[in-house]
Design a protein around this motif. Structure first.
Motif, PDB file in Angstrom:
ATOM      1  N   ASP A 165       0.830  -1.204   0.000  1.00  0.00           N
ATOM      2  CA  ASP A 165       0.000   0.000   0.000  1.00  0.00           C
ATOM      3  C   ASP A 165       0.862   1.249   0.000  1.00  0.00           C
ATOM      4  O   ASP A 165       0.549   2.252  -0.679  1.00  0.00           O
ATOM      5  CB  ASP A 165      -0.921  -0.025   1.234  1.00  0.00           C
ATOM      6  CG  ASP A 165      -1.982  -1.141   1.126  1.00  0.00           C
ATOM      7  OD1 ASP A 165      -2.230  -1.557  -0.054  1.00  0.00           O
ATOM      8  OD2 ASP A 165      -2.508  -1.535   2.158  1.00  0.00           O
ATOM      9  N   ARG A 166       1.986   1.148   0.734  1.00  0.00           N
ATOM     10  CA  ARG A 166       2.852   2.327   0.797  1.00  0.00           C
ATOM     11  C   ARG A 166       3.510   2.605  -0.561  1.00  0.00           C
ATOM     12  O   ARG A 166       3.660   3.742  -0.981  1.00  0.00           O
ATOM     13  CB  ARG A 166       3.934   2.131   1.888  1.00  0.00           C
ATOM     14  CG  ARG A 166       3.352   2.236   3.317  1.00  0.00           C
ATOM     15  CD  ARG A 166       4.467   2.434   4.311  1.00  0.00           C
ATOM     16  NE  ARG A 166       5.404   1.334   4.277  1.00  0.00           N
ATOM     17  CZ  ARG A 166       5.244   0.235   5.060  1.00  0.00           C
ATOM     18  NH1 ARG A 166       4.241   0.095   5.918  1.00  0.00           N
ATOM     19  NH2 ARG A 166       6.144  -0.721   4.984  1.00  0.00           N
ATOM     20  N   MET A 167       3.955   1.585  -1.245  1.00  0.00           N
ATOM     21  CA  MET A 167       4.580   1.771  -2.564  1.00  0.00           C
ATOM     22  C   MET A 167       3.600   2.325  -3.562  1.00  0.00           C
ATOM     23  O   MET A 167       3.919   3.188  -4.393  1.00  0.00           O
ATOM     24  CB  MET A 167       5.142   0.421  -3.063  1.00  0.00           C
ATOM     25  CG  MET A 167       6.319  -0.078  -2.261  1.00  0.00           C
ATOM     26  SD  MET A 167       7.728   1.048  -2.365  1.00  0.00           S
ATOM     27  CE  MET A 167       8.099   0.850  -4.067  1.00  0.00           C
ATOM     28  N   GLU A 168       2.363   1.794  -3.482  1.00  0.00           N
ATOM     29  CA  GLU A 168       1.340   2.314  -4.407  1.00  0.00           C
ATOM     30  C   GLU A 168       1.085   3.771  -4.124  1.00  0.00           C
ATOM     31  O   GLU A 168       0.935   4.582  -5.040  1.00  0.00           O
ATOM     32  CB  GLU A 168       0.082   1.480  -4.236  1.00  0.00           C
ATOM     33  CG  GLU A 168      -1.045   1.910  -5.190  1.00  0.00           C
ATOM     34  CD  GLU A 168      -2.271   1.050  -5.006  1.00  0.00           C
ATOM     35  OE1 GLU A 168      -3.262   1.302  -5.727  1.00  0.00           O
ATOM     36  OE2 GLU A 168      -2.266   0.128  -4.185  1.00  0.00           O
ATOM     37  N   ALA A 169       1.027   4.067  -2.821  1.00  0.00           N
ATOM     38  CA  ALA A 169       0.813   5.469  -2.477  1.00  0.00           C
ATOM     39  C   ALA A 169       1.988   6.336  -2.910  1.00  0.00           C
ATOM     40  O   ALA A 169       1.835   7.460  -3.358  1.00  0.00           O
ATOM     41  CB  ALA A 169       0.569   5.566  -0.951  1.00  0.00           C
ATOM     42  N   PHE A 170       3.261   5.765  -2.866  1.00  0.00           N
ATOM     43  CA  PHE A 170       4.472   6.518  -3.257  1.00  0.00           C
ATOM     44  C   PHE A 170       4.458   6.850  -4.746  1.00  0.00           C
ATOM     45  O   PHE A 170       4.720   7.968  -5.166  1.00  0.00           O
ATOM     46  CB  PHE A 170       5.708   5.702  -2.872  1.00  0.00           C
ATOM     47  CG  PHE A 170       6.982   6.325  -3.348  1.00  0.00           C
ATOM     48  CD1 PHE A 170       7.543   7.395  -2.647  1.00  0.00           C
ATOM     49  CD2 PHE A 170       7.606   5.837  -4.492  1.00  0.00           C
ATOM     50  CE1 PHE A 170       8.719   7.938  -3.114  1.00  0.00           C
ATOM     51  CE2 PHE A 170       8.763   6.387  -4.928  1.00  0.00           C
ATOM     52  CZ  PHE A 170       9.351   7.442  -4.243  1.00  0.00           C
ATOM     53  N   PHE A 171       4.183   5.796  -5.547  1.00  0.00           N
ATOM     54  CA  PHE A 171       4.165   6.009  -7.000  1.00  0.00           C
ATOM     55  C   PHE A 171       2.979   6.846  -7.429  1.00  0.00           C
ATOM     56  O   PHE A 171       3.027   7.507  -8.475  1.00  0.00           O
ATOM     57  CB  PHE A 171       4.154   4.658  -7.741  1.00  0.00           C
ATOM     58  CG  PHE A 171       5.481   3.992  -7.745  1.00  0.00           C
ATOM     59  CD1 PHE A 171       6.504   4.500  -8.529  1.00  0.00           C
ATOM     60  CD2 PHE A 171       5.711   2.855  -6.962  1.00  0.00           C
ATOM     61  CE1 PHE A 171       7.739   3.869  -8.514  1.00  0.00           C
ATOM     62  CE2 PHE A 171       6.946   2.245  -6.969  1.00  0.00           C
ATOM     63  CZ  PHE A 171       7.982   2.745  -7.742  1.00  0.00           C
ATOM     64  N   ALA A 172       1.909   6.786  -6.652  1.00  0.00           N
ATOM     65  CA  ALA A 172       0.755   7.627  -6.975  1.00  0.00           C
ATOM     66  C   ALA A 172       1.048   9.078  -6.689  1.00  0.00           C
ATOM     67  O   ALA A 172       0.445   9.972  -7.287  1.00  0.00           O
ATOM     68  CB  ALA A 172      -0.470   7.144  -6.181  1.00  0.00           C
ATOM     69  N   GLY A 173       2.039   9.353  -5.905  1.00  0.00           N
ATOM     70  CA  GLY A 173       2.406  10.730  -5.556  1.00  0.00           C
ATOM     71  C   GLY A 173       3.638  11.196  -6.293  1.00  0.00           C
ATOM     72  O   GLY A 173       3.786  11.009  -7.507  1.00  0.00           O
TER      73      GLY A 173
ATOM     74  N   ILE B  15      10.183  10.941  -9.568  1.00  0.00           N
ATOM     75  CA  ILE B  15      11.565  10.690  -9.184  1.00  0.00           C
ATOM     76  C   ILE B  15      12.113   9.506  -9.945  1.00  0.00           C
ATOM     77  O   ILE B  15      13.238   9.531 -10.480  1.00  0.00           O
ATOM     78  CB  ILE B  15      11.659  10.456  -7.657  1.00  0.00           C
ATOM     79  CG1 ILE B  15      11.286  11.748  -6.907  1.00  0.00           C
ATOM     80  CG2 ILE B  15      13.057   9.989  -7.265  1.00  0.00           C
ATOM     81  CD1 ILE B  15      11.187  11.566  -5.401  1.00  0.00           C
ATOM     82  N   VAL B  16      11.307   8.457 -10.041  1.00  0.00           N
ATOM     83  CA  VAL B  16      11.744   7.269 -10.773  1.00  0.00           C
ATOM     84  C   VAL B  16      11.944   7.587 -12.240  1.00  0.00           C
ATOM     85  O   VAL B  16      12.915   7.152 -12.865  1.00  0.00           O
ATOM     86  CB  VAL B  16      10.707   6.133 -10.589  1.00  0.00           C
ATOM     87  CG1 VAL B  16      11.029   4.935 -11.497  1.00  0.00           C
ATOM     88  CG2 VAL B  16      10.646   5.679  -9.133  1.00  0.00           C
TER      89      VAL B  16
ATOM     90  N   ALA C 132      18.140   9.782 -16.510  1.00  0.00           N
ATOM     91  CA  ALA C 132      19.550  10.015 -16.206  1.00  0.00           C
ATOM     92  C   ALA C 132      20.383   8.816 -16.571  1.00  0.00           C
ATOM     93  O   ALA C 132      21.490   8.920 -17.124  1.00  0.00           O
ATOM     94  CB  ALA C 132      19.704  10.342 -14.716  1.00  0.00           C
ATOM     95  N   VAL C 133      19.839   7.604 -16.269  1.00  0.00           N
ATOM     96  CA  VAL C 133      20.576   6.388 -16.587  1.00  0.00           C
ATOM     97  C   VAL C 133      20.749   6.247 -18.094  1.00  0.00           C
ATOM     98  O   VAL C 133      21.811   5.902 -18.602  1.00  0.00           O
ATOM     99  CB  VAL C 133      19.865   5.168 -15.986  1.00  0.00           C
ATOM    100  CG1 VAL C 133      20.462   3.860 -16.504  1.00  0.00           C
ATOM    101  CG2 VAL C 133      19.936   5.201 -14.462  1.00  0.00           C
TER     102      VAL C 133
END
Length: 255
Positions: A9-17, A22-23, A29-30
């Protein structure tokens, strides 16, 4: 299990924000670093190849700017040496030097011109106009009506009325004036190169004097009756010419 759902849930919330951006930035950059690495790695020579490194260093060695003008100047000099200069075949124009005359020479020429104005002239005229009564004859004797004998005739008798003006036949100087026993009042004019003209049977007083310079056509006297040896002839001028004392036919000099 609850912990796993909580992480998901936290990862989904991270990518949703904000995490999604950032990713995405990291991926770009890579990719950029990978592309730069590939490009720079293809152009560069391997570090363990000394020949390639030397070639690259020679190619990268800057050319001295001072050598470029020197090479161009040498090429231009060689070109000038190979092509000979054009030589003009036309003759050079040299201005004629101005005539320089000394004051003494000029004065001498002026004096000579004043002393003999035109003695070098070859122009002759008849001293009077008229018919030739007695021709020139020194090889055949002619009859003289006054003297009633046969004799030579060293001149020509030109018929002219008494008092007719007598003119100098050419330029010259009055050499003599005298009274001849046979031909009367006589004037002798000296011309060039030993040539003289003789005018006889003139009036008593000529209009010129000895030593006087006369020009062609100048009046020297008048027709008279002073020639005792020719008083039986028509009124005339006895005209003779001599070269170095030898009698000549005056007609040969007349125009």
């Amino acid at each position: 299990m609850e912990n796993q759902k909580s992480f998901a849930d936290r990862m989904e919330a991270f990518f949703a924000g904000k995490g999604f951006y950032i990713v995405l930035f990291l991926c770009v950059a890579v990719i950029g670093v990978s592309a730069w690495s590939m490009l720079s790695g293809g152009d560069a020579a391997p570090a363990d190849d000394p020949g390639m490194s030397m070639a690259v260093s020679r190619l990268e060695e800057p050319v001295a700017e001072a050598n470029v003008p020197a090479a161009a100047e040498k090429a231009e000099t060689d070109t000038l040496r190979e092509v000979p200069p054009a030589v003009s075949t036309a003759a050079p124009i040299v201005p004629a030097p101005a005539a320089v005359e000394s004051p003494d020479a000029a004065a001498q020429q002026t004096a000579q011109a004043s002393e003999a104005p035109a003695q070098a002239s070859d122009y002759f005229i008849w001293p009077v106009t008229g018919e030739i009564e007695n021709p020139f004859s020194v090889t055949v004797l002619t009859f003289n009506r006054t003297m009633q004998d046969w004799r030579v005739h060293d001149g020509i008798d030109i018929a002219a009325e008494l008092g007719t003006q007598v003119k100098a036949t050419s330029n010259g100087t009055v050499a003599e004036i005298y009274r001849d026993d046979l031909y009367g009042t006589t004037v002798v004019i000296s011309h060039r190169d030993g040539l003289t003209s003789v005018y006889s049977n003139l009036a008593e007083t000529p209009t010129v004097s000895e030593g006087q310079q006369v020009s062609v056509g100048q009046v020297i006297g008048a027709v008279g009756d002073t020639a005792l040896a020719e008083t039986g002839e028509v009124c005339h001028l006895h005209f003779a010419m001599q070269l170095d004392g030898v009698s000549l036919d005056p007609v040969e000099y007349m125009p």
